[in-house]
Enzyme design. Structure first.
Site, PDB file in Angstrom:
ATOM      1  N   ASP A 178       3.055  -9.925   7.986  1.00  0.00           N
ATOM      2  CA  ASP A 178       4.408  -9.380   7.813  1.00  0.00           C
ATOM      3  C   ASP A 178       4.369  -8.083   7.010  1.00  0.00           C
ATOM      4  O   ASP A 178       5.054  -7.107   7.344  1.00  0.00           O
ATOM      5  CB  ASP A 178       5.284 -10.391   7.051  1.00  0.00           C
ATOM      6  N   GLY A 179       3.567  -8.085   5.953  1.00  0.00           N
ATOM      7  CA  GLY A 179       3.486  -6.905   5.100  1.00  0.00           C
ATOM      8  C   GLY A 179       2.994  -5.685   5.857  1.00  0.00           C
ATOM      9  O   GLY A 179       3.505  -4.572   5.666  1.00  0.00           O
ATOM     10  N   HIS A 186      -1.206  26.309   4.262  1.00  0.00           N
ATOM     11  CA  HIS A 186      -0.002  26.664   3.492  1.00  0.00           C
ATOM     12  C   HIS A 186      -0.175  26.094   2.081  1.00  0.00           C
ATOM     13  O   HIS A 186       0.544  25.209   1.648  1.00  0.00           O
ATOM     14  CB  HIS A 186       1.261  26.144   4.190  1.00  0.00           C
ATOM     15  N   GLU A 229       1.831  12.172   9.521  1.00  0.00           N
ATOM     16  CA  GLU A 229       0.646  12.485   8.713  1.00  0.00           C
ATOM     17  C   GLU A 229      -0.116  11.222   8.285  1.00  0.00           C
ATOM     18  O   GLU A 229      -1.344  11.200   8.267  1.00  0.00           O
ATOM     19  CB  GLU A 229       1.040  13.277   7.460  1.00  0.00           C
ATOM     20  N   HIS A 239      -5.998  -9.069   2.375  1.00  0.00           N
ATOM     21  CA  HIS A 239      -6.007 -10.140   1.355  1.00  0.00           C
ATOM     22  C   HIS A 239      -6.507 -11.459   1.941  1.00  0.00           C
ATOM     23  O   HIS A 239      -6.960 -12.319   1.205  1.00  0.00           O
ATOM     24  CB  HIS A 239      -4.621 -10.303   0.720  1.00  0.00           C
ATOM     25  N   HIS A 288      -6.712 -15.628  -1.749  1.00  0.00           N
ATOM     26  CA  HIS A 288      -5.544 -15.877  -0.896  1.00  0.00           C
ATOM     27  C   HIS A 288      -5.877 -16.899   0.193  1.00  0.00           C
ATOM     28  O   HIS A 288      -6.368 -16.531   1.259  1.00  0.00           O
ATOM     29  CB  HIS A 288      -5.099 -14.565  -0.248  1.00  0.00           C
ATOM     30  N   ARG A 329      -1.704  30.454   4.068  1.00  0.00           N
ATOM     31  CA  ARG A 329      -0.854  30.973   5.143  1.00  0.00           C
ATOM     32  C   ARG A 329      -0.946  32.498   5.171  1.00  0.00           C
ATOM     33  O   ARG A 329      -0.917  33.114   6.236  1.00  0.00           O
ATOM     34  CB  ARG A 329       0.601  30.572   4.891  1.00  0.00           C
ATOM     35  N   ASN A 386       4.215 -15.643  10.034  1.00  0.00           N
ATOM     36  CA  ASN A 386       4.476 -16.847   9.219  1.00  0.00           C
ATOM     37  C   ASN A 386       5.759 -16.738   8.408  1.00  0.00           C
ATOM     38  O   ASN A 386       6.159 -17.672   7.718  1.00  0.00           O
ATOM     39  CB  ASN A 386       3.265 -17.180   8.332  1.00  0.00           C
ATOM     40  N   HIS A 402       7.865  22.894   0.070  1.00  0.00           N
ATOM     41  CA  HIS A 402       6.691  23.119   0.915  1.00  0.00           C
ATOM     42  C   HIS A 402       5.512  23.728   0.158  1.00  0.00           C
ATOM     43  O   HIS A 402       4.457  23.937   0.740  1.00  0.00           O
ATOM     44  CB  HIS A 402       7.065  24.028   2.094  1.00  0.00           C
ATOM     45  N   LEU A 413      -1.771  -2.682   2.658  1.00  0.00           N
ATOM     46  CA  LEU A 413      -1.158  -3.158   3.904  1.00  0.00           C
ATOM     47  C   LEU A 413      -0.729  -1.994   4.790  1.00  0.00           C
ATOM     48  O   LEU A 413      -0.281  -0.955   4.319  1.00  0.00           O
ATOM     49  CB  LEU A 413       0.025  -4.068   3.572  1.00  0.00           C
ATOM     50  N   HIS A 426       0.263 -18.304  -0.721  1.00  0.00           N
ATOM     51  CA  HIS A 426      -0.183 -16.958  -0.312  1.00  0.00           C
ATOM     52  C   HIS A 426      -1.384 -16.483  -1.127  1.00  0.00           C
ATOM     53  O   HIS A 426      -2.398 -16.083  -0.553  1.00  0.00           O
ATOM     54  CB  HIS A 426       0.963 -15.942  -0.450  1.00  0.00           C
ATOM     55  N   ASP A 428       9.642  29.167   2.609  1.00  0.00           N
ATOM     56  CA  ASP A 428      10.009  27.752   2.788  1.00  0.00           C
ATOM     57  C   ASP A 428      10.302  27.060   1.454  1.00  0.00           C
ATOM     58  O   ASP A 428      10.922  25.997   1.415  1.00  0.00           O
ATOM     59  CB  ASP A 428       8.925  26.984   3.554  1.00  0.00           C
TER      60      ASP A 428
HETATM   61  C1  LIG Z   1       0.489  -1.245   0.448  1.00  0.00           C
HETATM   62  C2  LIG Z   1       0.434  -2.581  -0.224  1.00  0.00           C
HETATM   63  N1  LIG Z   1       1.467  -2.961  -0.977  1.00  0.00           N
HETATM   64  C3  LIG Z   1       1.440  -4.140  -1.635  1.00  0.00           C
HETATM   65  C4  LIG Z   1       0.356  -4.957  -1.532  1.00  0.00           C
HETATM   66  C5  LIG Z   1       0.311  -6.272  -2.310  1.00  0.00           C
HETATM   67  N2  LIG Z   1       0.460  -7.389  -1.360  1.00  0.00           N
HETATM   68  C6  LIG Z   1      -0.594  -8.092  -0.916  1.00  0.00           C
HETATM   69  S1  LIG Z   1      -0.166  -9.215   0.246  1.00  0.00           S
HETATM   70  C7  LIG Z   1       1.469  -8.781   0.150  1.00  0.00           C
HETATM   71  C8  LIG Z   1       2.505  -9.381   1.041  1.00  0.00           C
HETATM   72  C9  LIG Z   1       2.135 -10.684   1.567  1.00  0.00           C
HETATM   73  O1  LIG Z   1       2.913 -11.032   2.675  1.00  0.00           O
HETATM   74  P1  LIG Z   1       2.285 -11.046   4.124  1.00  0.00           P
HETATM   75  O2  LIG Z   1       1.877  -9.687   4.481  1.00  0.00           O
HETATM   76  O3  LIG Z   1       3.266 -11.710   5.003  1.00  0.00           O
HETATM   77  O4  LIG Z   1       0.983 -11.919   3.977  1.00  0.00           O
HETATM   78  P2  LIG Z   1       0.907 -13.514   3.885  1.00  0.00           P
HETATM   79  O5  LIG Z   1       1.811 -13.936   2.769  1.00  0.00           O
HETATM   80  O6  LIG Z   1       1.350 -14.032   5.183  1.00  0.00           O
HETATM   81  O7  LIG Z   1      -0.518 -13.800   3.568  1.00  0.00           O
HETATM   82  C10 LIG Z   1       1.648  -7.788  -0.795  1.00  0.00           C
HETATM   83  C11 LIG Z   1       2.972  -7.201  -1.140  1.00  0.00           C
HETATM   84  C12 LIG Z   1      -0.705  -4.534  -0.719  1.00  0.00           C
HETATM   85  N3  LIG Z   1      -1.810  -5.239  -0.567  1.00  0.00           N
HETATM   86  N4  LIG Z   1      -0.633  -3.347  -0.050  1.00  0.00           N
END
Ligand SMILES: Cc1ncc(C[n+]2csc(CCOP(=O)(O)OP(=O)(O)O)c2C)c(N)n1
Length: 663
Positions: A156-157, A459, A409, A69, A29, A518, A186, A471, A120, A260, A467
């Site tokens: 962003d992710g 539990h 959690e 990444h 990446h 429990r 970005n 649960h 992420l 990306h 519950d």
């Molecule tokens: C929980 C999770 N879901 C999906 C992915 C796969 N994935 C890697 S990067 C990304 C999104 C990339 O967008 P951003 O976070 O904005 O990174 P950029 O493009 O700016 O490098 C995804 C969906 C991951 N790594 N983790």
């Protein structure tokens, strides 16, 4: 050369190491390292306190690349600042088998990586735990020994993932003023512009959770520095939106999702070199740039040496305790406390829920182990994780040893990883076992990283009763046992619960889950010695009267049921033994000969667990009978449910007799 030119050249070194490594691997990446190079350059050359010659120096600032990444950003910086493991050859081996530069940053592979990231959202929540640990240890040991900050670079992710909300919420509430999150704003993710899937105003969102916020041009080093410095004066955590261009410098791909997650390609690499005026060849760093980066890496030596002097000058007892805590060594009196907990249970007798047993153990352990940092996801009175002596951590007082995590959690579990990675504390949680699904991504990472976190999951079956099925865990034991390097412990009574705590605390190489009931369970064990029978994973808890015809295997609440079934069978002249199996993992780690001894050679085997069968065949074989669950539970008093689902001593005895007739 102007400061700005020098900065640009340092940032370009990150960009081109990343571009060239991704190109060589034909995978990776480049977009994030190219876009966030200016942010990383400011942080590592002008802000962070670190010493590449001592990557684990206890009072270093922590840096978490939540967007894992973008790993080449980290590897580039580690290489340039002088972390000796990350040689140029390792950069050339990016993403190859056995390299120190795997696809995503792994804290257990590469020195200087604080935590494994890639899923992420995990990084930002893990960093919250690191910032909590800093405050808790500073409260105990003082700012002379503990005074560092935690920085996060997120994407962003990271902010789209729900866990980031849990992290932001708890960090804002706790006023984690030494936590600074820089957002690589970005506005591009894999599907294209983030506008296809989000309209959130992140600054307002973080402000609403009690953060200080700022917005800067993420390619303007002075603006970034000013915002980061301003954060140091705030009594809140700080969120800085850094407006950047993904793939900065690439004429054709900058600002597009195309940069990306795939190599630029030969022509675009050349075009980017021309556009940024970078004349050095692949993996070459011009001497002036290398010297500036080396100087950045050397800046922390003096800080580290000054800190070592302060540590050496600290009162001997404080220093010894600090060093013990950071090394993770157990305190004197730990084993005695475990034995005391057993003895107390044996003396008291009676039926106790194992969640209450656990509380009784904690009442004895917590005063002996100040490194224990307990907590609960808003179920303190149900999980029984707050010892009598434990004081709550509050935004203004971190001297306590109990965290009110709120109903979070996932955030709790990730923060616990950060607390453990920080060192100096042993975190344990409280939650309903069924919601271990909400913790799972973080538990999985703990297992991968090998961090000592302890999840108290109460539990634990239909035994929770009214519950109902939402649960009542059914598949969760199997699901937890499926995670490599997670110790799952399901004790049958107070003595086993004390043993489970001992095992979990001594298990420094990974997480443990304590699976607790429990409902009340009778005391089965009456021995209170230093011997930890549960540590074998499985052991005979009740012998047969003669050569065993039937072996019953059970865990937790079903062990007492198996003991009842044994009585029924013995009364009918069938010699029957019972094996308690508090931990599959510990048992399966034994040699074949040791296992065979415990499994025995009775012609009939029956396993009993108020959960699905999955996993049991490995212990009892597919020919054995199984008494357990095949569906979701139901809402009713526990006793009625056990009868309804056929998990009773009578049914166990029947199953054994059926098998005997067939044998
Ligand atoms: C929980 C999770 N879901 C999906 C992915 C796969 N994935 C890697 S990067 C990304 C999104 C990339 O967008 P951003 O976070 O904005 O990174 P950029 O493009 O700016 O490098 C995804 C969906 C991951 N790594 N983790």
């Amino acid at each position: 050369m102007s400061n700005r030119t020098r900065h640009d050249r340092m940032a370009n070194a990150i960009r081109f190491l990343s571009i060239d490594a991704v190109e060589a691997a034909n995978s990776g990446h480049p977009g994030l390292p190219m876009g966030a190079a200016d942010i990383a350059t400011v942080l590592f050359s002008r802000v962070l306190k670190f010493d590449p010659t001592q990557p684990n120096w206890a009072d270093r600032d922590r840096f978490v690349l939540s967007a894992g990444h973008g790993s080449m950003l980290l590897y580039s910086v580690l290489h340039l600042t002088g972390y000796k493991q990350v040689t140029i050859d390792e950069i050339k081996r990016f993403r190859q088998l056995g390299s120190l530069t795997p696809g995503h940053p792994e804290n257990f592979v590469t020195e200087g990586i604080e935590t494994t990231t890639g899923p992420l959202g995990q990084g930002i929540a893990t960093a919250v735990g690191m910032a909590i640990a800093e405050k808790a240890l500073a409260a105990r040991f003082g700012a002379d020994l503990v005074n560092h900050r935690t920085y996060v670079l997120c994407s962003d992710g990271d902010l789209m993932e729900g866990i980031s909300q849990e992290a932001a919420d708890i960090a804002g509430h706790l006023k984690l003023s030494k936590l600074t999150v820089l957002w690589d704003d970005n506005r591009i993710s894999i599907d294209g512009p983030t506008s296809v899937s989000t309209s959130t105003n992140q600054l307002l969102r973080f402000a609403a959770s009690g953060w200080a916020t700022a917005e800067v041009d993420g390619h303007d080093p002075d603006a970034i520095l000013a915002a980061v410095e301003a954060a140091k004066g705030s009594d809140k955590p700080t969120f800085i939106a850094c407006r950047t261009t993904i793939g900065y410098g690439s004429p054709k791909r900058a600002g597009s999702e195309k940069v990306h997650g795939s190599p630029l390609g030969k022509d675009e690499v050349a075009a980017t070199r021309a556009a940024l005026g970078w004349e050095a060849g692949p993996f070459e760093i011009p001497e002036d740039v290398a010297a500036d980066w080396r100087a950045a890496g050397a800046k922390g030596h003096a800080d580290r040496e000054a800190w070592e002097k302060r540590l050496a000058a600290a009162p001997a007892e404080l220093r010894a305790e600090f060093e013990r805590r950071i090394s993770g060594t157990l305190p004197q009196g730990f084993l005695a406390a475990v034995v005391e907990a057993k003895a107390k249970a044996v003396a008291a007798g009676g039926a106790v829920a194992t969640r209450k047993s656990s509380e009784a153990v904690l009442d004895i352990l917590v005063p002996v182990m100040p490194e224990l940092l307990g907590g609960s996801a808003d179920l303190t009175g149900s999980n029984n994780t707050k010892a009598k002596s434990a004081k709550s951590v509050t935004p203004d007082d971190f001297s306590g040893s109990f965290m009110h995590w709120g109903v979070r959690e996932h955030g709790m579990s990730a923060a616990m990883n950060g607390i453990a990675l920080h060192k100096g504390l042993v975190p344990f949680s409280g939650g309903f076992m069924v919601f271990s699904d909400y913790c799972r991504p973080a538990i999985r990472l703990a297992a991968l990283m090998g961090t000592r976190v302890i999840h108290v999951l109460t539990h634990d079956s239909i035994g929770l009763g009214e519950d109902g099925p939402t649960h009542q865990p059914v598949e969760h034991l199997a699901a937890l046992r499926a995670i490599p390097n997670l110790l799952v412990l399901r004790p049958a009574d107070t003595v086993e619960t004390a043993e489970a705590w001992q095992i979990a605390i001594e298990h420094t190489g990974g997480p443990s889950a304590l699976i607790l009931s429990r409902q009340n369970l009778p005391l089965l064990r009456t021995d209170a010695t230093q011997e930890n029978k549960s540590a074998a994973g499985a052991y005979e808890i009740a012998p047969a009267s003669g050569a065993a015809k039937v072996s019953l295997f059970a865990t937790g609440s079903e062990v007492s049921l198996a003991v009842e079934a044994r009585k029924l069978l013995e009364a009918q002249g069938v010699p029957t033994r019972v094996v308690s199996v508090p931990s599959f993992e510990l048992f399966l780690a034994k040699s074949a000969a040791e296992r065979a001894k415990v499994i025995g050679d009775a012609p009939v085997k029956v396993a009993v667990e108020a959960a699905i069968r999955m996993g049991w065949d490995e212990i009892v074989g597919s020919d054995a009978a199984f008494v357990g669950m095949t569906s979701f539970g139901a809402s009713a008093p526990a006793k009625d449910l056990y009868a309804h689902f056929g998990i009773t001593a009578e049914k166990v005895a029947e199953a054994a007799l059926d098998k005997l007739r067939q044998a």
